[in-house]
Design a protein around this motif. Sequence first.
Motif, PDB file in Angstrom:
ATOM      1  N   MET A   1      92.978  44.541  53.066  1.00 33.02           N
ATOM      2  CA  MET A   1      92.480  45.316  52.196  1.00 33.02           C
ATOM      3  C   MET A   1      92.292  44.706  50.625  1.00 33.02           C
ATOM      4  N   LYS A   2      91.126  45.068  50.000  1.00 27.29           N
ATOM      5  CA  LYS A   2      90.806  44.494  48.555  1.00 27.29           C
ATOM      6  C   LYS A   2      90.687  45.370  47.769  1.00 27.29           C
ATOM      7  N   ALA A   3      91.032  45.102  46.498  1.00 29.05           N
ATOM      8  CA  ALA A   3      90.872  45.923  45.414  1.00 29.05           C
ATOM      9  C   ALA A   3      90.211  45.078  44.192  1.00 29.05           C
ATOM     10  N   VAL A   4      89.432  45.757  43.452  1.00 25.16           N
ATOM     11  CA  VAL A   4      88.560  45.098  42.314  1.00 25.16           C
ATOM     12  C   VAL A   4      88.921  45.833  41.217  1.00 25.16           C
ATOM     13  N   LEU A   5      89.394  45.413  40.026  1.00 24.81           N
ATOM     14  CA  LEU A   5      89.671  45.916  38.733  1.00 24.81           C
ATOM     15  C   LEU A   5      88.562  45.431  37.984  1.00 24.81           C
ATOM     16  N   LEU A   6      87.888  46.532  37.378  1.00 28.54           N
ATOM     17  CA  LEU A   6      86.738  46.050  36.424  1.00 28.54           C
ATOM     18  C   LEU A   6      87.186  46.341  34.880  1.00 28.54           C
ATOM     19  N   ASN A   7      87.344  45.396  34.236  1.00 35.53           N
ATOM     20  CA  ASN A   7      87.940  45.636  33.033  1.00 35.53           C
ATOM     21  C   ASN A   7      86.995  45.439  31.900  1.00 35.53           C
ATOM     22  N   GLY A   8      86.718  46.619  31.254  1.00 37.30           N
ATOM     23  CA  GLY A   8      85.592  46.771  30.378  1.00 37.30           C
ATOM     24  C   GLY A   8      85.742  46.342  29.086  1.00 37.30           C
ATOM     25  N   SER A   9      86.989  45.817  28.708  1.00 36.51           N
ATOM     26  CA  SER A   9      87.296  45.491  27.264  1.00 36.51           C
ATOM     27  C   SER A   9      86.947  44.418  26.818  1.00 36.51           C
ATOM     28  N   PRO A  10      86.291  44.090  25.733  1.00 39.65           N
ATOM     29  CA  PRO A  10      85.935  42.773  25.129  1.00 39.65           C
ATOM     30  C   PRO A  10      87.329  42.027  24.288  1.00 39.65           C
ATOM     31  N   ALA A  74      81.109  45.831  46.614  1.00 39.82           N
ATOM     32  CA  ALA A  74      81.068  46.358  47.968  1.00 39.82           C
ATOM     33  C   ALA A  74      81.962  46.131  48.510  1.00 39.82           C
ATOM     34  N   GLU A  75      82.834  45.012  48.777  1.00 44.92           N
ATOM     35  CA  GLU A  75      83.377  44.465  49.571  1.00 44.92           C
ATOM     36  C   GLU A  75      84.895  45.235  49.403  1.00 44.92           C
ATOM     37  N   ALA A  76      84.905  45.858  48.309  1.00 44.29           N
ATOM     38  CA  ALA A  76      86.518  46.410  47.724  1.00 44.29           C
ATOM     39  C   ALA A  76      86.557  47.730  48.409  1.00 44.29           C
ATOM     40  N   ASP A  77      87.789  48.163  48.836  1.00 40.56           N
ATOM     41  CA  ASP A  77      88.334  49.339  49.439  1.00 40.56           C
ATOM     42  C   ASP A  77      88.721  50.100  48.282  1.00 40.56           C
ATOM     43  N   ILE A  78      89.317  49.597  47.060  1.00 36.71           N
ATOM     44  CA  ILE A  78      89.859  50.104  45.802  1.00 36.71           C
ATOM     45  C   ILE A  78      88.982  49.591  44.754  1.00 36.71           C
ATOM     46  N   LEU A  79      88.462  50.711  43.833  1.00 37.87           N
ATOM     47  CA  LEU A  79      88.021  50.229  42.746  1.00 37.87           C
ATOM     48  C   LEU A  79      88.673  50.829  41.458  1.00 37.87           C
ATOM     49  N   VAL A  80      89.147  50.156  40.340  1.00 38.54           N
ATOM     50  CA  VAL A  80      89.751  50.788  39.187  1.00 38.54           C
ATOM     51  C   VAL A  80      88.736  50.094  38.083  1.00 38.54           C
ATOM     52  N   ALA A 109      76.908  54.464  49.198  1.00 40.95           N
ATOM     53  CA  ALA A 109      77.111  55.812  49.748  1.00 40.95           C
ATOM     54  C   ALA A 109      77.643  55.999  51.041  1.00 40.95           C
ATOM     55  N   GLU A 110      77.402  54.456  51.593  1.00 39.10           N
ATOM     56  CA  GLU A 110      78.175  54.623  53.366  1.00 39.10           C
ATOM     57  C   GLU A 110      79.460  53.829  53.333  1.00 39.10           C
ATOM     58  N   MET A 111      79.896  53.700  52.094  1.00 42.37           N
ATOM     59  CA  MET A 111      81.161  53.117  52.178  1.00 42.37           C
ATOM     60  C   MET A 111      82.197  54.023  51.520  1.00 42.37           C
ATOM     61  N   SER A 112      83.534  53.935  52.161  1.00 41.44           N
ATOM     62  CA  SER A 112      84.657  54.918  51.785  1.00 41.44           C
ATOM     63  C   SER A 112      85.256  53.735  50.597  1.00 41.44           C
TER      64      SER A 112
END
Length: 179
Positions: A1-10, A74-80, A109-112
């Motif tokens: 399982m993969k998680a991607v954390l997107l940090n928006g802070s500069p 796209a590869e992530a199961d979890i996005l934060v 839209a086809e990905m959980s």
Amino acid sequence: MKAVLLNGSPRKGNTVSALEALKKGMASIADLEIRQIDAEEVSVCPCIACDHCKENDGTCVFDDDTNEVIGAVAEADILVFATPVYWWGVTAQLKAIIDKFYSRSEQFAEMSKKVGLIVIGEAEQGDPQYEIISKQFECICNYLGWELTFSKTYTAADPGDLAKSDAAMKELQQLGEAF
């Protein structure tokens, strides 16, 4: 399982502290691969609605980091998504990445996916800025059929404020464990 954390802070402040606490909790999940993408460290040109991506299997026309970042999403199961509030919204750096979701919206839209949202602002809880950002992510998740697992907002003015809150750090760690 993969998680991607997107940090928006500069900056290296409250948003980074929040993600560190979340990752601490996520570390308890067996076989979870965690990748953090710091929006300020990637080069993502703004979308120009040229539709090159729609005609080329989601590949952006720009020679930047878009394809790599969107590929990781796209590869992530979890996005934060984690962001400070900038002028009643997410940071421009994070918004540029989100806008590029257009390139693969049909595929997405086809990905959980399970999605988490962390928003940190200077305003007190209950301020409309938190509702505006939360609603945006509700709409994105509803459109794509993704599950918005949590949407948490925190008040923190100075860069070290959130890390000083034992309650917030504990809550973030528990959110990470709950995935």
